[in-house]
Design an enzyme around this catalytic site. Structure first.
Site, PDB file in Angstrom:
ATOM      1  N   THR A  42       0.858  -1.193   0.000  1.00 56.13           N
ATOM      2  CA  THR A  42       0.000   0.000   0.000  1.00 56.13           C
ATOM      3  C   THR A  42       0.896   1.247   0.000  1.00 56.13           C
ATOM      4  O   THR A  42       2.115   1.136   0.135  1.00 56.13           O
ATOM      5  CB  THR A  42      -0.906   0.054   1.265  1.00 56.13           C
ATOM      6  OG1 THR A  42      -0.073  -0.074   2.414  1.00 56.13           O
ATOM      7  CG2 THR A  42      -1.946  -1.050   1.286  1.00 56.13           C
ATOM      8  N   THR A  62      -2.771   7.978   3.605  1.00 49.19           N
ATOM      9  CA  THR A  62      -2.487   6.538   3.516  1.00 49.19           C
ATOM     10  C   THR A  62      -3.065   5.923   4.791  1.00 49.19           C
ATOM     11  O   THR A  62      -3.480   6.644   5.696  1.00 49.19           O
ATOM     12  CB  THR A  62      -0.976   6.217   3.466  1.00 49.19           C
ATOM     13  OG1 THR A  62      -0.396   6.595   4.715  1.00 49.19           O
ATOM     14  CG2 THR A  62      -0.255   6.910   2.333  1.00 49.19           C
ATOM     15  N   TYR A  95       4.144  15.262  15.498  1.00 50.41           N
ATOM     16  CA  TYR A  95       4.969  14.462  14.589  1.00 50.41           C
ATOM     17  C   TYR A  95       6.465  14.609  14.855  1.00 50.41           C
ATOM     18  O   TYR A  95       7.052  13.794  15.556  1.00 50.41           O
ATOM     19  CB  TYR A  95       4.620  14.747  13.115  1.00 50.41           C
ATOM     20  CG  TYR A  95       5.078  13.570  12.268  1.00 50.41           C
ATOM     21  CD1 TYR A  95       4.183  12.576  11.892  1.00 50.41           C
ATOM     22  CD2 TYR A  95       6.426  13.390  11.950  1.00 50.41           C
ATOM     23  CE1 TYR A  95       4.617  11.456  11.199  1.00 50.41           C
ATOM     24  CE2 TYR A  95       6.866  12.280  11.265  1.00 50.41           C
ATOM     25  CZ  TYR A  95       5.963  11.320  10.884  1.00 50.41           C
ATOM     26  OH  TYR A  95       6.390  10.206  10.215  1.00 50.41           O
ATOM     27  N   GLU A  97      -0.460  -8.491   5.232  1.00 51.56           N
ATOM     28  CA  GLU A  97      -1.845  -8.269   4.818  1.00 51.56           C
ATOM     29  C   GLU A  97      -2.687  -9.492   5.152  1.00 51.56           C
ATOM     30  O   GLU A  97      -2.159 -10.540   5.511  1.00 51.56           O
ATOM     31  CB  GLU A  97      -1.909  -7.990   3.314  1.00 51.56           C
ATOM     32  CG  GLU A  97      -1.129  -6.754   2.874  1.00 51.56           C
ATOM     33  CD  GLU A  97      -1.722  -5.444   3.384  1.00 51.56           C
ATOM     34  OE1 GLU A  97      -2.868  -5.438   3.873  1.00 51.56           O
ATOM     35  OE2 GLU A  97      -1.024  -4.421   3.290  1.00 51.56           O
TER      36      GLU A  97
HETATM   37  P1  NAI Z   1       1.095   2.266   4.534  1.00 56.45           P
HETATM   38  O1  NAI Z   1       0.338   1.973   5.772  1.00 56.45           O
HETATM   39  O2  NAI Z   1       0.322   2.572   3.297  1.00 56.45           O
HETATM   40  O3  NAI Z   1       2.087   1.038   4.171  1.00 56.45           O
HETATM   41  C1  NAI Z   1       2.781   0.328   5.139  1.00 56.45           C
HETATM   42  C2  NAI Z   1       3.343  -0.944   4.571  1.00 56.45           C
HETATM   43  O4  NAI Z   1       4.037  -1.661   5.615  1.00 56.45           O
HETATM   44  C3  NAI Z   1       2.272  -1.926   4.038  1.00 56.45           C
HETATM   45  O5  NAI Z   1       2.760  -2.573   2.884  1.00 56.45           O
HETATM   46  C4  NAI Z   1       2.141  -2.935   5.172  1.00 56.45           C
HETATM   47  O6  NAI Z   1       1.672  -4.222   4.771  1.00 56.45           O
HETATM   48  C5  NAI Z   1       3.574  -3.008   5.620  1.00 56.45           C
HETATM   49  N1  NAI Z   1       3.772  -3.547   6.965  1.00 56.45           N
HETATM   50  C6  NAI Z   1       3.328  -3.055   8.151  1.00 56.45           C
HETATM   51  N2  NAI Z   1       3.750  -3.841   9.167  1.00 56.45           N
HETATM   52  C7  NAI Z   1       4.471  -4.845   8.619  1.00 56.45           C
HETATM   53  C8  NAI Z   1       5.177  -5.956   9.138  1.00 56.45           C
HETATM   54  N3  NAI Z   1       5.266  -6.223  10.437  1.00 56.45           N
HETATM   55  N4  NAI Z   1       5.769  -6.800   8.257  1.00 56.45           N
HETATM   56  C9  NAI Z   1       5.707  -6.599   6.914  1.00 56.45           C
HETATM   57  N5  NAI Z   1       5.083  -5.539   6.375  1.00 56.45           N
HETATM   58  C10 NAI Z   1       4.472  -4.671   7.215  1.00 56.45           C
HETATM   59  O7  NAI Z   1       2.099   3.431   4.924  1.00 56.45           O
HETATM   60  P2  NAI Z   1       2.804   4.619   4.130  1.00 56.45           P
HETATM   61  O8  NAI Z   1       2.143   5.881   4.504  1.00 56.45           O
HETATM   62  O9  NAI Z   1       3.022   4.292   2.711  1.00 56.45           O
HETATM   63  O10 NAI Z   1       4.209   4.633   4.897  1.00 56.45           O
HETATM   64  C11 NAI Z   1       5.375   4.045   4.397  1.00 56.45           C
HETATM   65  C12 NAI Z   1       6.569   4.845   4.912  1.00 56.45           C
HETATM   66  O11 NAI Z   1       6.484   6.171   4.403  1.00 56.45           O
HETATM   67  C13 NAI Z   1       6.586   4.953   6.436  1.00 56.45           C
HETATM   68  O12 NAI Z   1       7.917   4.906   6.889  1.00 56.45           O
HETATM   69  C14 NAI Z   1       6.019   6.347   6.675  1.00 56.45           C
HETATM   70  O13 NAI Z   1       6.441   6.919   7.889  1.00 56.45           O
HETATM   71  C15 NAI Z   1       6.623   7.093   5.484  1.00 56.45           C
HETATM   72  N6  NAI Z   1       5.965   8.358   5.150  1.00 56.45           N
HETATM   73  C16 NAI Z   1       4.577   8.456   5.084  1.00 56.45           C
HETATM   74  C17 NAI Z   1       3.989   9.676   4.829  1.00 56.45           C
HETATM   75  C18 NAI Z   1       2.496   9.829   4.748  1.00 56.45           C
HETATM   76  O14 NAI Z   1       1.999  10.961   4.817  1.00 56.45           O
HETATM   77  N7  NAI Z   1       1.738   8.777   4.572  1.00 56.45           N
HETATM   78  C19 NAI Z   1       4.803  10.887   4.585  1.00 56.45           C
HETATM   79  C20 NAI Z   1       6.223  10.644   4.564  1.00 56.45           C
HETATM   80  C21 NAI Z   1       6.779   9.426   4.875  1.00 56.45           C
END
Ligand code: NAI
Length: 395
Positions: free
Chosen positions: A51, A275, A235, A75
């Site tokens: 995701t 997200t 944050y 997932e």
């Molecule tokens: P998301 O929730 O869409 O994706 C998270 C991913 O991690 C998913 O694929 C999920 O299945 C996986 N995941 C979670 N726990 C897991 C585990 N124990 N084992 C394997 N996979 C696992 O999150 P998003 O927003 O894409 O975040 C990704 C990165 O980007 C994070 O480090 C977040 O802090 C960073 N980020 C997010 C921002 C935002 O506004 N959404 C902004 C800037 C950075």
């Protein structure tokens, strides 16, 4: 099953298989329409690939660079009563499309924090790919069991030092109120760092290096966030921010470890986006709701696909091989979010917004649409009244 959204707080407990497939298709079409990315990676491991930013990374690597990919995520498959999670459907759809395009794609569903997952991935790299040249770390997890001590850590979203009164929006009703978020304890700070800091990223890179499955010149990138003043107390100077600082500091450690391979370790600071991870952070929905409106006005609006395309095209895969970074060595694709004119306007609107005027100032409708799209709802061409098969499996 006829699948409708069921929202509980900041999560939707159902997802639509056709809508999720459509979401992946839209992203693929976007990447293809930009044309191929020169100097791109060819064998990519994405940790957190189902995701958000991770999924867009996998799609960009495959359809922009023609790369083979391995994806790791956590997932849920469907059962008799429940749909699968959105990331499951999206990964099934992605794999199918990648294979049809002639690219290798394999997915691992399970806990990325375990040694077993690292071993499985390494075995597969050895047998199917040889070595990988890019490793993306895009995990957003609420808990982590330490693979050595067995201790379970939970991450929290709290300020540090003092209780903070934070403006927040109830996205279901549009009611804007102030909630008080208590300061974190020392243990909560340490636990959040243990979950979202750099230790697991380093463990992955150590394991990959020791198994000799990284190419010479391999690159790794982890995603971080900084954000503006209005989100700062929750944050960047809060528990999650401390974890991000730890993650950012780990880049230098990893790069040193990869010196013999001429490897590189980067942080990419990305912009705030709707997200599953960001919807859980108290101040984010209100901030993002206003940010989207302002960035759309300036024609600067981006979602994960645009952000990651820019990361590859203009940062990681430049013609001269030089990766542009800030003074602290970080890649910045949050540059448009943090533009002075954008933030000045967002800050003013954030102070002014109330339950009464939120329709004029913010754009809750757009926020809620973006939220539902995360779960496959709201896509054109999908019949949401039709009975659909919810059990979708990887080929
Ligand atoms: P998301 O929730 O869409 O994706 C998270 C991913 O991690 C998913 O694929 C999920 O299945 C996986 N995941 C979670 N726990 C897991 C585990 N124990 N084992 C394997 N996979 C696992 O999150 P998003 O927003 O894409 O975040 C990704 C990165 O980007 C994070 O480090 C977040 O802090 C960073 N980020 C997010 C921002 C935002 O506004 N959404 C902004 C800037 C950075």
């Amino acid at each position: 099953m006829v699948v409708k959204p069921k929202i509980r707080g900041f999560i939707c407990t159902t997802s639509h298989p056709e809508g999720c497939a459509k979401a992946v298709e839209e992203q693929i079409d976007f990447v293809k329409a930009q044309g191929p990315i020169a100097n791109g990676p060819k064998k990519v491991l994405v940790i957190g690939s189902s995701t958000g930013f991770g999924l867009s990374t996998r799609i960009t690597a495959t359809f922009g660079c023609g790369a083979d990919t391995l994806g790791v995520f956590f997932e849920k498959a469907a059962d008799k009563k429940r749909t699968a999670s959105a990331g499951w459907y999206q990964s099934v759809a992605f794999e199918k499309a990648a294979k049809e395009a002639g690219c290798y794609a394999k997915s691992f569903n399970g806990d990325a924090f375990t040694n077993e997952m690292k071993e499985q991935v390494i075995e597969t790299i050895k047998s199917d790919m040889g070595k990988v040249d890019l490793v993306i770390y895009s995990l957003a997890a609420p808990r982590r069991q330490h693979p050595v001590s067995g201790e379970v850590f939970k991450s929290t979203l709290r300020p540090i030092g003092q209780t903070v009164v934070q403006k927040t929006i109830d996205t279901a009703t549009g009611v804007i109120s102030e909630t008080s978020v208590e300061a974190a304890s020392e243990k909560e700070i340490a636990d959040t760092i243990a979950v979202m800091g750099g230790e697991d990223w380093k463990m992955w890179m150590d394991a990959l290096k020791d198994a000799d499955v990284l190419t010479d010149g391999a690159t790794t990138v982890a995603y971080s966030y900084i954000g503006p003043k209005v989100t700062q107390e929750i944050y960047r100077t809060g528990t999650i921010g401390q974890a991000k600082v730890d993650l950012e500091n780990t880049a230098a450690v990893i790069e040193k470890d990869l010196a013999a391979l001429n490897g590189k370790a980067y942080i990419s600071v990305n912009k705030a986006l709707v997200t599953q991870a960001s919807s859980a952070i108290p101040v984010m929905p209100l901030y993002i709701n206003i940010l989207y409106k302002v960035m759309k006005k300036y024609d600067l609006h981006e979602e994960c696909k645009e952000q990651i395309f820019r990361l590859f095209k203009d940062r990681l895969c430049t013609e001269d091989g030089i990766v542009p970074v800030d003074d602290a060595g970080r890649i910045r694709i949050d540059d448009w979010e943090l533009r002075e004119d954008v933030q000045e306007e967002v800050g003013g609107m954030f102070n002014e917004i109330t339950t009464e005027n939120h329709d004029e100032i913010g754009d809750l409708k757009a926020y809620n649409e973006a939220f539902l799209r995360l779960f496959g709802f709201g896509y054109e061409g999908v019949d949401y009244d039709a009975d659909v098969e919810v059990d979708r499996q990887f080929a």
